[in-house]
Write a protein that holds these residues in place. Sequence first.
Motif, PDB file in Angstrom:
ATOM      1  N   GLU A 249      14.213  -5.721 -39.429  1.00 12.06           N
ATOM      2  CA  GLU A 249      14.672  -6.491 -40.583  1.00 12.06           C
ATOM      3  C   GLU A 249      13.830  -7.763 -40.586  1.00 12.06           C
ATOM      4  O   GLU A 249      13.768  -8.459 -39.567  1.00 12.06           O
ATOM      5  CB  GLU A 249      16.141  -6.847 -40.454  1.00 12.06           C
ATOM      6  CG  GLU A 249      17.078  -5.664 -40.508  1.00 12.06           C
ATOM      7  CD  GLU A 249      18.528  -6.101 -40.337  1.00 12.06           C
ATOM      8  OE1 GLU A 249      18.867  -7.254 -40.676  1.00 12.06           O
ATOM      9  OE2 GLU A 249      19.296  -5.275 -39.833  1.00 12.06           O
ATOM     10  N   ALA A 250      13.168  -8.033 -41.714  1.00 13.76           N
ATOM     11  CA  ALA A 250      12.258  -9.181 -41.708  1.00 13.76           C
ATOM     12  C   ALA A 250      11.990  -9.693 -43.110  1.00 13.76           C
ATOM     13  O   ALA A 250      12.122  -8.963 -44.091  1.00 13.76           O
ATOM     14  CB  ALA A 250      10.937  -8.785 -41.058  1.00 13.76           C
ATOM     15  N   THR A 251      11.570 -10.948 -43.153  1.00 15.42           N
ATOM     16  CA  THR A 251      11.101 -11.527 -44.407  1.00 15.42           C
ATOM     17  C   THR A 251       9.705 -10.977 -44.700  1.00 15.42           C
ATOM     18  O   THR A 251       9.029 -10.456 -43.803  1.00 15.42           O
ATOM     19  CB  THR A 251      11.025 -13.063 -44.301  1.00 15.42           C
ATOM     20  OG1 THR A 251      10.010 -13.402 -43.328  1.00 15.42           O
ATOM     21  CG2 THR A 251      12.360 -13.670 -43.900  1.00 15.42           C
ATOM     22  N   ALA A 252       9.276 -11.102 -45.934  1.00 12.81           N
ATOM     23  CA  ALA A 252       7.936 -10.646 -46.318  1.00 12.81           C
ATOM     24  C   ALA A 252       6.861 -11.402 -45.537  1.00 12.81           C
ATOM     25  O   ALA A 252       5.861 -10.813 -45.110  1.00 12.81           O
ATOM     26  CB  ALA A 252       7.725 -10.802 -47.823  1.00 12.81           C
ATOM     27  N   ASP A 253       7.059 -12.696 -45.329  1.00  5.49           N
ATOM     28  CA  ASP A 253       6.083 -13.490 -44.564  1.00  5.49           C
ATOM     29  C   ASP A 253       6.011 -13.035 -43.109  1.00  5.49           C
ATOM     30  O   ASP A 253       4.939 -12.988 -42.515  1.00  5.49           O
ATOM     31  CB  ASP A 253       6.420 -14.981 -44.623  1.00  5.49           C
ATOM     32  CG  ASP A 253       6.149 -15.592 -45.995  1.00  5.49           C
ATOM     33  OD1 ASP A 253       5.399 -14.990 -46.791  1.00  5.49           O
ATOM     34  OD2 ASP A 253       6.702 -16.676 -46.262  1.00  5.49           O
ATOM     35  N   ALA A 254       7.163 -12.689 -42.520  1.00  8.89           N
ATOM     36  CA  ALA A 254       7.173 -12.228 -41.132  1.00  8.89           C
ATOM     37  C   ALA A 254       6.479 -10.869 -41.001  1.00  8.89           C
ATOM     38  O   ALA A 254       5.743 -10.636 -40.041  1.00  8.89           O
ATOM     39  CB  ALA A 254       8.608 -12.143 -40.608  1.00  8.89           C
ATOM     40  N   ILE A 255       6.679  -9.987 -41.973  1.00 10.40           N
ATOM     41  CA  ILE A 255       5.988  -8.688 -41.955  1.00 10.40           C
ATOM     42  C   ILE A 255       4.484  -8.902 -42.061  1.00 10.40           C
ATOM     43  O   ILE A 255       3.702  -8.270 -41.343  1.00 10.40           O
ATOM     44  CB  ILE A 255       6.496  -7.765 -43.084  1.00 10.40           C
ATOM     45  CG1 ILE A 255       7.930  -7.323 -42.804  1.00 10.40           C
ATOM     46  CG2 ILE A 255       5.581  -6.565 -43.282  1.00 10.40           C
ATOM     47  CD1 ILE A 255       8.097  -6.368 -41.646  1.00 10.40           C
ATOM     48  N   ALA A 256       4.061  -9.810 -42.924  1.00 10.35           N
ATOM     49  CA  ALA A 256       2.624 -10.097 -43.083  1.00 10.35           C
ATOM     50  C   ALA A 256       2.035 -10.661 -41.784  1.00 10.35           C
ATOM     51  O   ALA A 256       0.951 -10.249 -41.357  1.00 10.35           O
ATOM     52  CB  ALA A 256       2.404 -11.070 -44.238  1.00 10.35           C
ATOM     53  N   ALA A 257       2.743 -11.583 -41.141  1.00  8.09           N
ATOM     54  CA  ALA A 257       2.259 -12.160 -39.883  1.00  8.09           C
ATOM     55  C   ALA A 257       2.210 -11.092 -38.788  1.00  8.09           C
ATOM     56  O   ALA A 257       1.226 -10.997 -38.042  1.00  8.09           O
ATOM     57  CB  ALA A 257       3.156 -13.322 -39.443  1.00  8.09           C
ATOM     58  N   ALA A 258       3.257 -10.273 -38.683  1.00  8.99           N
ATOM     59  CA  ALA A 258       3.286  -9.218 -37.672  1.00  8.99           C
ATOM     60  C   ALA A 258       2.179  -8.198 -37.897  1.00  8.99           C
ATOM     61  O   ALA A 258       1.594  -7.689 -36.936  1.00  8.99           O
ATOM     62  CB  ALA A 258       4.649  -8.527 -37.671  1.00  8.99           C
ATOM     63  N   THR A 259       1.862  -7.917 -39.147  1.00 12.76           N
ATOM     64  CA  THR A 259       0.785  -6.970 -39.462  1.00 12.76           C
ATOM     65  C   THR A 259      -0.552  -7.502 -38.956  1.00 12.76           C
ATOM     66  O   THR A 259      -1.344  -6.749 -38.392  1.00 12.76           O
ATOM     67  CB  THR A 259       0.733  -6.699 -40.982  1.00 12.76           C
ATOM     68  OG1 THR A 259       1.996  -6.126 -41.371  1.00 12.76           O
ATOM     69  CG2 THR A 259      -0.384  -5.742 -41.333  1.00 12.76           C
ATOM     70  N   GLN A 260      -0.794  -8.788 -39.128  1.00 11.88           N
ATOM     71  CA  GLN A 260      -2.027  -9.395 -38.602  1.00 11.88           C
ATOM     72  C   GLN A 260      -2.033  -9.409 -37.080  1.00 11.88           C
ATOM     73  O   GLN A 260      -3.026  -9.054 -36.446  1.00 11.88           O
ATOM     74  CB  GLN A 260      -2.158 -10.840 -39.088  1.00 11.88           C
ATOM     75  CG  GLN A 260      -2.553 -11.005 -40.513  1.00 11.88           C
ATOM     76  CD  GLN A 260      -2.760 -12.476 -40.821  1.00 11.88           C
ATOM     77  OE1 GLN A 260      -1.994 -13.329 -40.378  1.00 11.88           O
ATOM     78  NE2 GLN A 260      -3.804 -12.763 -41.561  1.00 11.88           N
ATOM     79  N   ILE A 261      -0.936  -9.833 -36.498  1.00  5.05           N
ATOM     80  CA  ILE A 261      -0.853 -10.007 -35.046  1.00  5.05           C
ATOM     81  C   ILE A 261      -0.992  -8.687 -34.301  1.00  5.05           C
ATOM     82  O   ILE A 261      -1.689  -8.608 -33.290  1.00  5.05           O
ATOM     83  CB  ILE A 261       0.473 -10.712 -34.674  1.00  5.05           C
ATOM     84  CG1 ILE A 261       0.410 -12.178 -35.112  1.00  5.05           C
ATOM     85  CG2 ILE A 261       0.771 -10.600 -33.189  1.00  5.05           C
ATOM     86  CD1 ILE A 261       1.727 -12.917 -35.008  1.00  5.05           C
ATOM     87  N   PHE A 262      -0.340  -7.652 -34.800  1.00  3.41           N
ATOM     88  CA  PHE A 262      -0.334  -6.364 -34.091  1.00  3.41           C
ATOM     89  C   PHE A 262      -1.331  -5.371 -34.680  1.00  3.41           C
ATOM     90  O   PHE A 262      -1.205  -4.163 -34.475  1.00  3.41           O
ATOM     91  CB  PHE A 262       1.082  -5.781 -34.068  1.00  3.41           C
ATOM     92  CG  PHE A 262       2.031  -6.601 -33.247  1.00  3.41           C
ATOM     93  CD1 PHE A 262       2.007  -6.536 -31.860  1.00  3.41           C
ATOM     94  CD2 PHE A 262       2.934  -7.465 -33.849  1.00  3.41           C
ATOM     95  CE1 PHE A 262       2.865  -7.306 -31.092  1.00  3.41           C
ATOM     96  CE2 PHE A 262       3.798  -8.237 -33.086  1.00  3.41           C
ATOM     97  CZ  PHE A 262       3.760  -8.155 -31.706  1.00  3.41           C
TER      98      PHE A 262
END
Length: 109
Positions: free
Chosen positions: A85-98
Motif C-alpha cells: 500500500e503506497a502513495t504514487a510518490d512512494a511507488i515512483a521512489a521505490a521503482t527507482q531505488i529497486f
Amino acid sequence: MRVINVPKALSLRGYPAGVEAELHLEIQDNILPDNNGKFILAVSGGRGEVTKGGRGELRLDVRGLSPLFTGLFTPHQLQTIGQIEATADAIAAATQIFAGSEPWMSDHF
C-alpha cells in the motif's frame, strides 16, 4: 528468501549509482519484532542508509519486502497484487531505488 534484519539488509544492499532518493517504509513482521516499524531508506551513490522513523508512505509486510528487495517483482506489480500500500510518490521512489535486472539462474544440467 526472508529478510531477518530489515535495517541491515536495506543498508548493505547495492543500489543503482545514479539514484538519489528517499523512501519512507512501514514494515510489519509477525515473527521478528525488531523488523516492525517505520524506516527511512536514503539512497545516494549506490549506497543505502536506514534510519528509524519516517512517514510510512510505503506499507508492506516482510513477505512483500523479499520480492521487492531481490527485484523479483516491481513495486507496481506488488501493489497490483495487494502486497504494497503506497502513495504514487512512494511507488515512483521505490521503482527507482529497486531498479535492476530480474533475478535469474542458468539451468545447465
